[in-house]
Design a protein around this motif. Sequence first.
Motif, PDB file in Angstrom:
ATOM      1  N   LYS A  14       0.829  -1.213   0.000  1.00  0.00           N
ATOM      2  CA  LYS A  14       0.000   0.000   0.000  1.00  0.00           C
ATOM      3  C   LYS A  14       0.860   1.260   0.000  1.00  0.00           C
ATOM      4  O   LYS A  14       2.078   1.185   0.067  1.00  0.00           O
ATOM      5  CB  LYS A  14      -0.874   0.005   1.264  1.00  0.00           C
ATOM      6  N   ARG A  15       0.186   2.417  -0.037  1.00  0.00           N
ATOM      7  CA  ARG A  15       0.892   3.686   0.129  1.00  0.00           C
ATOM      8  C   ARG A  15       1.510   3.707   1.518  1.00  0.00           C
ATOM      9  O   ARG A  15       0.964   3.124   2.446  1.00  0.00           O
ATOM     10  CB  ARG A  15      -0.097   4.866   0.028  1.00  0.00           C
ATOM     11  N   GLY A  16       2.626   4.427   1.652  1.00  0.00           N
ATOM     12  CA  GLY A  16       3.303   4.465   2.946  1.00  0.00           C
ATOM     13  C   GLY A  16       2.691   5.477   3.894  1.00  0.00           C
ATOM     14  O   GLY A  16       3.364   6.424   4.301  1.00  0.00           O
ATOM     15  N   ASN A  17       1.440   5.284   4.263  1.00  0.00           N
ATOM     16  CA  ASN A  17       0.818   6.180   5.236  1.00  0.00           C
ATOM     17  C   ASN A  17       0.970   5.612   6.635  1.00  0.00           C
ATOM     18  O   ASN A  17       0.454   4.526   6.910  1.00  0.00           O
ATOM     19  CB  ASN A  17      -0.677   6.343   4.943  1.00  0.00           C
ATOM     20  N   PRO A  18       1.641   6.323   7.538  1.00  0.00           N
ATOM     21  CA  PRO A  18       1.807   5.800   8.899  1.00  0.00           C
ATOM     22  C   PRO A  18       0.459   5.525   9.560  1.00  0.00           C
ATOM     23  O   PRO A  18      -0.542   6.190   9.272  1.00  0.00           O
ATOM     24  CB  PRO A  18       2.546   6.923   9.616  1.00  0.00           C
ATOM     25  N   ARG A  19       0.471   4.535  10.447  1.00  0.00           N
ATOM     26  CA  ARG A  19      -0.750   4.183  11.179  1.00  0.00           C
ATOM     27  C   ARG A  19      -0.782   4.945  12.505  1.00  0.00           C
ATOM     28  O   ARG A  19       0.257   5.337  13.026  1.00  0.00           O
ATOM     29  CB  ARG A  19      -0.752   2.691  11.499  1.00  0.00           C
ATOM     30  N   ILE A  20      -1.980   5.076  13.033  1.00  0.00           N
ATOM     31  CA  ILE A  20      -2.122   5.670  14.356  1.00  0.00           C
ATOM     32  C   ILE A  20      -1.729   4.622  15.394  1.00  0.00           C
ATOM     33  O   ILE A  20      -2.149   3.471  15.305  1.00  0.00           O
ATOM     34  CB  ILE A  20      -3.585   6.156  14.569  1.00  0.00           C
ATOM     35  N   LYS A  21      -0.880   5.039  16.352  1.00  0.00           N
ATOM     36  CA  LYS A  21      -0.475   4.133  17.425  1.00  0.00           C
ATOM     37  C   LYS A  21      -1.074   4.630  18.741  1.00  0.00           C
ATOM     38  O   LYS A  21      -1.069   5.837  18.958  1.00  0.00           O
ATOM     39  CB  LYS A  21       1.048   4.093  17.542  1.00  0.00           C
ATOM     40  N   PRO A  22      -1.504   3.779  19.668  1.00  0.00           N
ATOM     41  CA  PRO A  22      -1.592   2.324  19.531  1.00  0.00           C
ATOM     42  C   PRO A  22      -2.719   1.915  18.569  1.00  0.00           C
ATOM     43  O   PRO A  22      -3.546   2.769  18.275  1.00  0.00           O
ATOM     44  CB  PRO A  22      -1.893   1.879  20.972  1.00  0.00           C
ATOM     45  N   PRO A  23      -2.775   0.641  18.191  1.00  0.00           N
ATOM     46  CA  PRO A  23      -1.893  -0.441  18.609  1.00  0.00           C
ATOM     47  C   PRO A  23      -0.484  -0.315  18.003  1.00  0.00           C
ATOM     48  O   PRO A  23      -0.354   0.100  16.852  1.00  0.00           O
ATOM     49  CB  PRO A  23      -2.590  -1.685  18.069  1.00  0.00           C
ATOM     50  N   PHE A  24       0.511  -0.684  18.774  1.00  0.00           N
ATOM     51  CA  PHE A  24       1.882  -0.694  18.285  1.00  0.00           C
ATOM     52  C   PHE A  24       2.121  -1.978  17.485  1.00  0.00           C
ATOM     53  O   PHE A  24       1.415  -2.964  17.684  1.00  0.00           O
ATOM     54  CB  PHE A  24       2.854  -0.603  19.470  1.00  0.00           C
ATOM     55  N   PRO A  25       3.116  -1.944  16.594  1.00  0.00           N
ATOM     56  CA  PRO A  25       3.388  -3.141  15.783  1.00  0.00           C
ATOM     57  C   PRO A  25       3.640  -4.390  16.631  1.00  0.00           C
ATOM     58  O   PRO A  25       3.330  -5.496  16.192  1.00  0.00           O
ATOM     59  CB  PRO A  25       4.651  -2.756  15.006  1.00  0.00           C
ATOM     60  N   ALA A  26       4.164  -4.219  17.836  1.00  0.00           N
ATOM     61  CA  ALA A  26       4.425  -5.383  18.687  1.00  0.00           C
ATOM     62  C   ALA A  26       3.140  -6.151  18.986  1.00  0.00           C
ATOM     63  O   ALA A  26       3.175  -7.340  19.294  1.00  0.00           O
ATOM     64  CB  ALA A  26       5.082  -4.944  19.996  1.00  0.00           C
ATOM     65  N   ILE A  27       2.004  -5.462  18.885  1.00  0.00           N
ATOM     66  CA  ILE A  27       0.705  -6.123  19.109  1.00  0.00           C
ATOM     67  C   ILE A  27       0.050  -6.413  17.760  1.00  0.00           C
ATOM     68  O   ILE A  27      -0.402  -7.510  17.493  1.00  0.00           O
ATOM     69  CB  ILE A  27      -0.240  -5.208  19.942  1.00  0.00           C
ATOM     70  N   LYS A  28      -0.006  -5.390  16.902  1.00  0.00           N
ATOM     71  CA  LYS A  28      -0.662  -5.506  15.602  1.00  0.00           C
ATOM     72  C   LYS A  28       0.226  -4.844  14.556  1.00  0.00           C
ATOM     73  O   LYS A  28       0.242  -3.625  14.435  1.00  0.00           O
ATOM     74  CB  LYS A  28      -2.003  -4.759  15.652  1.00  0.00           C
ATOM     75  N   GLY A  29       0.974  -5.659  13.847  1.00  0.00           N
ATOM     76  CA  GLY A  29       1.904  -5.097  12.859  1.00  0.00           C
ATOM     77  C   GLY A  29       1.616  -5.603  11.470  1.00  0.00           C
ATOM     78  O   GLY A  29       0.533  -5.362  10.928  1.00  0.00           O
ATOM     79  N   LEU A  30       2.584  -6.306  10.900  1.00  0.00           N
ATOM     80  CA  LEU A  30       2.458  -6.815   9.537  1.00  0.00           C
ATOM     81  C   LEU A  30       1.284  -7.791   9.443  1.00  0.00           C
ATOM     82  O   LEU A  30       1.243  -8.772  10.192  1.00  0.00           O
ATOM     83  CB  LEU A  30       3.779  -7.487   9.134  1.00  0.00           C
ATOM     84  N   TRP A  31       0.365  -7.544   8.523  1.00  0.00           N
ATOM     85  CA  TRP A  31      -0.859  -8.353   8.351  1.00  0.00           C
ATOM     86  C   TRP A  31      -1.568  -8.563   9.689  1.00  0.00           C
ATOM     87  O   TRP A  31      -2.083  -9.639   9.991  1.00  0.00           O
ATOM     88  CB  TRP A  31      -0.536  -9.695   7.690  1.00  0.00           C
ATOM     89  N   ASP A  32      -1.532  -7.509  10.511  1.00  0.00           N
ATOM     90  CA  ASP A  32      -2.169  -7.504  11.832  1.00  0.00           C
ATOM     91  C   ASP A  32      -1.566  -8.501  12.828  1.00  0.00           C
ATOM     92  O   ASP A  32      -2.169  -8.786  13.861  1.00  0.00           O
ATOM     93  CB  ASP A  32      -3.691  -7.755  11.715  1.00  0.00           C
ATOM     94  N   CYS A  33      -0.380  -9.013  12.526  1.00  0.00           N
ATOM     95  CA  CYS A  33       0.283  -9.943  13.447  1.00  0.00           C
ATOM     96  C   CYS A  33       1.341  -9.198  14.261  1.00  0.00           C
ATOM     97  O   CYS A  33       1.845  -8.160  13.837  1.00  0.00           O
ATOM     98  CB  CYS A  33       0.966 -11.055  12.659  1.00  0.00           C
ATOM     99  N   PRO A  34       1.712  -9.720  15.432  1.00  0.00           N
ATOM    100  CA  PRO A  34       2.759  -9.080  16.235  1.00  0.00           C
ATOM    101  C   PRO A  34       4.070  -8.981  15.442  1.00  0.00           C
ATOM    102  O   PRO A  34       4.506  -9.959  14.843  1.00  0.00           O
ATOM    103  CB  PRO A  34       2.923 -10.023  17.428  1.00  0.00           C
ATOM    104  N   THR A  35       4.664  -7.800  15.430  1.00  0.00           N
ATOM    105  CA  THR A  35       5.814  -7.546  14.565  1.00  0.00           C
ATOM    106  C   THR A  35       6.847  -6.679  15.274  1.00  0.00           C
ATOM    107  O   THR A  35       6.489  -5.725  15.970  1.00  0.00           O
ATOM    108  CB  THR A  35       5.357  -6.806  13.284  1.00  0.00           C
ATOM    109  N   VAL A  36       8.115  -7.022  15.080  1.00  0.00           N
ATOM    110  CA  VAL A  36       9.191  -6.140  15.534  1.00  0.00           C
ATOM    111  C   VAL A  36       9.870  -5.571  14.294  1.00  0.00           C
ATOM    112  O   VAL A  36      10.199  -6.314  13.367  1.00  0.00           O
ATOM    113  CB  VAL A  36      10.228  -6.892  16.392  1.00  0.00           C
TER     114      VAL A  36
END
Lengths: 449, 162
Positions: A183-205
């Motif tokens: 997708k376009r590189g539009n930042p997401r609103i945090k939280p949730p942080f990627p550690a909880i919901k990241g790549l494909w909504d999975c926990p991500t570092v």
Amino acid sequence: MATKLLLAKAHVEGIRHFEVYRREGGYAAVEKALKMEPAAIVEEVKKSGLRGRGGAGFPSGMKWSFLAKPEGVPRYLVCNADESEPGTFKDRYLMEFLPHLLIEGLIVSSFALGSNRTYIYIRGEYAWIVGILEQAIAEAKQNGFLGKNILGSGFDCEIYVQRGAGAYICGEETALIESLEGKRGNPRIKPPFPAIKGLWDCPTVVNNVETLAAVVPILNMGGEEYAKIGVGRSTGTKLISACGNINKPGVYEIEMTLSVEEFIYSDEYCGGIPNGKRLKACIPGGSSVPILPANLLLKTAKGETRLMNYESLSDGGFATGSMLGSGGFIVLDEDQCVVKNTLTLARFYRHESCGQCSPCREGTGWMEKILTKIENGKGAISDIDLLWDIQRKIEGNTICPLGDAAAWPVAAAIRHFRDEFEWHVNNPELCQTQNYGLAHYADPIHVPA
Amino acid sequence: MVKFSEDKLKEVQSMIDRYPEGKQKSALIPLLHLAQEDFGGWLSAETMDYVGSLLGIEPIEVYEVATFYSMYNLKPVGKHVFEVCHTGPCMLKGSDDIIAYIKTKLDIKVGETTADGLFTLKTVECLGACGYAPMMQMGIDYREHLTEAKVDEIIAACRNKQ
């Protein structure tokens, strides 16, 4: 000689290839890690005091410990190789010359975090490095360090390289994840942080290249030993990419006890300023961090020697200090124009704003326009105040830190070099042919011995 | 008609295989690079629609991505594209002079293509080569430590390839 934990082998012939890297002691950290409990590896990284090398300096072990581990949901490690902060080219160097060091760090980190599918997101322009990394990945796989059941441990891991396509914003971790999802590189609103919901909504570092490479020496020597190098909360070594008006631009691995003065003037590092010119200013940590005039760069406002580390460079806050940031060290000599330099950075941020948040989308455009006016001798004194006002209205009012990153360079330039801006306004013709030079300084300027 | 060769289609499939099932949209950005290289150095609406069809996504999902990233050309470009960096660190090392020199030498403005279709000149923002400034990107290569003489050599070499 300073301790070299990352670049020690950079000049060994053939180090890009698995056999040579292995012969030089490579992949020992993987062998060690696979015999440990993943949690124990996270513990070593915590003990090391390693802080994110991408710019924010957040403690890496702590970031890892936030990773959620819900049952039956994959977790992902993503390596941020979208190095795009002006002045920064250290990750490029590391990937180009020591690809296996990064791959080794990625395997260890993937095991620690439980990532079976790890991605390296690399800026699109570093196209030739993709081949270097893919070659290293293929060699590691041939030798049993990647793929199924690595070294008989039961751990499976694949690493894939993904090219971006030209967008500074994708260095911000949630924008990077969006981009990795196509997708376009539009930042997401945090939280949730990627550690909880990241790549494909999975926990991500998401970690920077240099951070992940540093995991290798941390594992090899142990977190406590690593933490003994450096000073205070600036542990280990740091890669600095030095550029601008210096004799020896390039990438240097430093211990964070080094003084800024030695870094600029020593032959081991930048080798001083060409043609006997004097130091005017420096942006010590990538284009986003505040520019400092020479007197505040070499010594803090309290008169202490300024060191190349997180705490010392930020001593005095934004009033008289700056930041270590990404380690992109940009030096300006006495012939450079701070207004012009600030204009190019404002243009950069206007170009790179994703456009989601009005303060950043509109504000960066206005800052560029006003700076263009001033630079071309068409500005008014009120424009300088307007510029100050705009940057204050951007800072802290956006979803992601790009707004702050755009505001800070403008704020610092006005804070420390307001007289140069006024000189442009008051000398509309002269400023087209001459530079303001060093007229700022009431204090004597550092002249190398 | 826009269509990848059988070999390229295999490459497309290997790109899609890098992601979990159902997440093939992730291959969009690499696929657009591949399409741009294969179909004349730029992305026409037809090319973008084709890429969308390979991934089973709507054309608009392709357009919104193609228009966001600066490496995609949305109109035809010359055979050789000079993308000269002009951000702070390159500016400090004289990128403005290099850009002015190329403009004069090729007799075009930034954003234009020469009449013979050989060269396009663009300015770009920081490419991570600050220590080797001034620089430009040409295709997948970086050309660093640029001087007027080096620019002359590069242009001559491009012309000789004709």
